[in-house]
Design a protein around this motif. Structure first.
Motif, PDB file in Angstrom:
ATOM      1  N   GLU A 696       0.828  -1.209   0.000  1.00 25.01           N
ATOM      2  CA  GLU A 696       0.000   0.000   0.000  1.00 25.01           C
ATOM      3  C   GLU A 696       0.861   1.257   0.000  1.00 25.01           C
ATOM      4  N   VAL A 697       1.964   1.222   0.729  1.00 27.16           N
ATOM      5  CA  VAL A 697       2.856   2.390   0.759  1.00 27.16           C
ATOM      6  C   VAL A 697       3.526   2.567  -0.612  1.00 27.16           C
ATOM      7  N   LYS A 698       3.880   1.458  -1.250  1.00 27.46           N
ATOM      8  CA  LYS A 698       4.560   1.519  -2.551  1.00 27.46           C
ATOM      9  C   LYS A 698       3.606   1.929  -3.684  1.00 27.46           C
ATOM     10  N   GLY A 705       6.933  -2.954  -7.557  1.00 28.86           N
ATOM     11  CA  GLY A 705       7.239  -3.497  -6.226  1.00 28.86           C
ATOM     12  C   GLY A 705       5.968  -3.816  -5.457  1.00 28.86           C
ATOM     13  N   ALA A 706       4.961  -2.924  -5.584  1.00 29.06           N
ATOM     14  CA  ALA A 706       3.692  -3.151  -4.899  1.00 29.06           C
ATOM     15  C   ALA A 706       3.015  -4.400  -5.438  1.00 29.06           C
ATOM     16  N   ALA A 707       3.044  -4.564  -6.762  1.00 32.84           N
ATOM     17  CA  ALA A 707       2.421  -5.736  -7.378  1.00 32.84           C
ATOM     18  C   ALA A 707       3.116  -7.017  -6.924  1.00 32.84           C
ATOM     19  N   SER A 708       4.440  -6.969  -6.850  1.00 34.10           N
ATOM     20  CA  SER A 708       5.203  -8.141  -6.411  1.00 34.10           C
ATOM     21  C   SER A 708       4.842  -8.532  -4.970  1.00 34.10           C
ATOM     22  N   ASP A 709       4.745  -7.522  -4.109  1.00 35.57           N
ATOM     23  CA  ASP A 709       4.396  -7.792  -2.709  1.00 35.57           C
ATOM     24  C   ASP A 709       2.993  -8.382  -2.596  1.00 35.57           C
TER      25      ASP A 709
END
Length: 749
Positions: A696-698, A705-709
């Protein structure tokens, strides 16, 4: 003693008492008989002098002044003198105290010497369970006095009866007495006059040992401590005190044994209040005590303490206390029933040869009874062993496993094994409150491992609810009519645990009901001085988790009020008894309050509270860097900081860089914990949440990076059992974060 010889001594003693000149009677006696009669006459004379001295002291007027101390009332009177309630009357400071005036002989030098000795004894004793010496002096007429700590309370036996204490609580109080006496012995002091009236219990349950009036310093250079001045209380005096023999720490062990006998049964093994000196001697020195009849190993413990021969008693008060602690823990005690050889030998020596044939028959019967008794004890010990194994593993060993990375698999095996033991013990159908208490504690511990939210657990919330409900039902039986703080706290906490699982499972009405019942029970828990404040610990837990429930229900003001109450109780507990556990509790309450303040828009206060919490967590990790629970606490703190710095759903500081750093550290901490203990569902859940928050922060800055997480969080969530507590909530948060990620990506196209 031979009955014929005893009869000669008795008759000669009575003649000497009645004769105008006792010497004329003594002159006609055989040397060995004369020696015994002279001892009895000396003891009788000492008793007369005590009575005369007591009457002289009783004539004091209540308006008398003792230096700066003014008498305001009389507290009591005994063979050693009188005790007055006094106040400091010189304007220096206000103080209520107990003033003791003792006149132990007709010779002034003897009186002064004895008083100086007692003052010296009391001056060197500093123990929480011993009344302190405050002052001392002499009147203008050389009458000495001591000023002692004023203790307002009931005698040990009166307090226990009034409070209707359980056997366990009585034993715990008695252990406080043992602690005080053992301390005196380490300072080379024998009390010599231990009895319930010299052991007071204050309203808050604190034991205070009084009256070292006939205590004597042990001579470390001598083989024995003896006195010709026989000051004693016959009902509690040891055989060696009554017979004028060697006085040692074993004498206090004996008196403590008589006190424990009375404390547990409501009666004494002997009653010598109306007997003559010779009858007292016969009863205390020759008559064997009737077993207390408690129906367990406490009989053996008490009887060992009051054996006639000092060498056959417990060697020290510490050994006596250790055996009581073993009993409380359900372990075999060191005291054993008298052996067959010893019992038979005592029987033969007490009887003439004319009944030798009968003795043989009785001994044969006794052999059968001893064997039956041993078989019963073996069965009882086997039963206790099962209970002890269950409780030892759950309450001692399991918490250590909980702190270790990779310990979940061992905990799962532990639960299966212990449940089998608990089921076996429960089938016995005993209604004993102590057994119900042990079973309640064990089922409560099992429930925590099975599925306690926010704890490392096995992910079985339905099983956990069943165990907690069993614990609640068992505690209800165990606490019926009880004021035992430990039991009541356990009862309150079992309701709290059941409420937490019910809340996590969406059973709101059941959650509220159990939190409210738990708080009502917590209000009834009495505080015990010198021990962890159990009412505070219960309240802070219940306020915290009830507040958490209200928060999740959207009732922020009610949640904040409950959390602030929890923090106040937690901080008070930490001040009373600093520990790592109390430090964790304070930090956890602060983190939660910061989150509530953020939701209410009070960002500055939330930031300051989190900084205080971080200092406490750092304190814990400094002492134990590898402790998984402390690492998790740091992760929770970082997650709260991340949300405060940046959050899509609520007011925040708007510092995305600081939010990223906090979230990244949290994700790293929880990833390490999850990898080291792959069987722990809690660690896996927490890692999932950390990944979602980091994503959410990314989002909007680092879309890849957000998608990967989020993809990793999805894979981890899919691998977890679908029955796991809070899983629906996890998927809802993941869906929300994923939707935001997709929306921003579409906007950028």
């Amino acid at each position: 003693m031979d009955p014929a010889r005893y009869k000669l001594i008795d008759e000669a003693f009575e003649q000497a008492l009645d004769a105008p000149d006792p010497a004329s009677v003594l002159a006609g006696l055989a040397p060995d008989i004369r020696s015994e009669v002279e001892k009895l006459l000396a003891a009788e004379a000492d008793a007369s002098r005590y009575l005369k001295a007591s009457l002289e002291v009783a004539a004091l007027d209540s308006a008398d002044q003792f230096g700066p101390w003014r008498v305001i009332g009389k507290l009591g009177q005994g063979g050693m003198g009188t005790v007055y309630k006094v106040v400091r009357d010189d304007g220096t400071y206000a103080k209520t105290a107990a003033l003791k005036v003792v006149h132990v002989g007709l010779d002034t030098d003897v009186v002064l010497d004895r008083f100086r000795q007692e003052r010296q004894i009391l001056a060197q004793l500093e123990h929480p369970n011993i009344a302190r010496l405050i002052d001392g002096g002499e009147t203008a007429s050389k009458l000495p006095y001591l000023v002692l700590e004023y203790v307002e309370g009931l005698s040990l036996t009166q307090y226990s009866q009034q409070q209707k204490l359980t056997q366990r609580r009585r034993l715990e109080l008695f252990l406080g007495v043992c602690s005080a006496v053992a301390y005196a012995h380490r300072n080379l002091i024998v009390h010599r006059d231990l009895k319930p009236s010299n052991i007071l219990v204050t309203s808050d349950g604190e034991v205070k040992l009084l009256d070292f009036g006939i205590a004597k310093l042990l001579d470390v250079n001598a083989d024995r401590t003896q006195t010709g001045f026989q000051a004693l209380t016959p009902n509690y005096a040891s055989p060696e005190q009554v017979s004028g023999g060697v006085i040692s720490t074993a004498s206090d062990v004996y008196s403590l044994g008589i006190v424990l006998y009375e404390l547990l049964t409501g009666r004494r093994p002997y009653n010598v209040e109306t007997k003559s000196v010779l009858e007292i001697h016969k009863t205390v020195c020759l008559t064997e005590a009737v077993p207390p009849g408690l129906g367990n190993e406490l009989d053996d413990v008490v009887l060992m303490a009051i054996r006639k021969e000092p060498a056959r008693r417990y060697h020290s008060v510490e050994e006596f206390a250790a055996d009581i602690r073993r009993f409380l823990r359900g372990e075999p005690v060191a005291a054993h029933p008298e052996s067959f050889v010893y019992t038979a030998g005592k029987f033969i020596r007490r009887n003439s040869w004319g009944i030798a044939a009968i003795a043989v028959v009785v001994i044969s019967l006794t052999t059968g009874l001893v064997i039956a008794r041993q078989q019963t004890l073996r069965a009882e010990r086997s039963f206790r062993g099962a209970r002890r194994l269950a409780n030892t593993f759950l309450l001692d060993f399991e918490p250590k496993l909980r702190k270790l990375n990779g310990g979940t698999e061992s905990r799962e095996l532990l639960v299966k094994t212990v449940l089998q033991y608990l089921d076996d013990v429960s089938k016995e159908g005993s209604s004993d409150p102590e057994l119900q208490h042990e079973l309640a504690r064990a089922y409560d511990a099992v429930g925590i491992i099975q599925g306690m939210p926010a704890n490392p657990n096995l992910g079985h919330p339905v099983d956990a609810m069943h165990s907690f409900q069993l614990a609640v039902d068992l505690y209800r039986i165990a606490t019926s009519g009880s004021k035992d703080p430990e039991k009541l706290r356990g009862y309150a906490m079992a309701h709290s645990h059941l409420g937490r699982v019910a809340a996590a499972e969406g059973m709101d009405a059941k959650a509220v009901e159990n939190f409210q019942k738990g708080l009502a029970i917590a209000e009834t828990i009495p505080s015990v001085a010198g021990k962890e404040d159990l009412p505070l610990r219960a309240k802070m837990n219940l306020y915290f988790y009830f507040g958490d429930f209200q928060d999740k229900s959207g009732k922020l003001d009610e949640a904040l009020t409950l959390m602030q109450k929890s923090l106040a109780a937690t901080e008070q507990q930490r001040q009373l008894k600093p520990s790592d556990l109390s430090t964790r509790d304070v930090a956890a309450a602060m983190v939660y309050i910061a989150g509530l303040e953020q939701k209410l828009g009070r960002l500055e206060y939330a930031g300051a509270t989190l900084r205080k919490a971080e200092n406490l967590v750092r304190e814990l990790l400094k002492r134990s860097p590898a402790n998984s629970l402390y690492l998790r606490d740091l992760g929770n703190l970082r997650n709260a900081q991340c949300t405060l710095f940046f959050d899509w759903q609520q007011k925040n500081i708007g510092d995305r860089k600081a939010a990223f750093a906090a979230c990244a550290e949290n994700e790293q901490l929880l990833r390490d914990l999850a990898e080291k203990d792959k069987k722990s569902i809690s660690w896996q859940e927490d890692h999932v949440m950390a990944l979602i928050h980091l994503a959410e922060v990314k989002t909007g800055v680092d879309q890849a990076g957000a998608a990967s997480d989020l993809n990793l969080a999805q894979r981890l969530l899919s691998a977890l059992p679908q029955t796991i507590t809070r899983m629906p909530n996890h998927w809802a948060i993941w869906n929300r974060a994923n939707a935001r990620q997709i929306a921003i990506a579409q906007e950028r196209r």
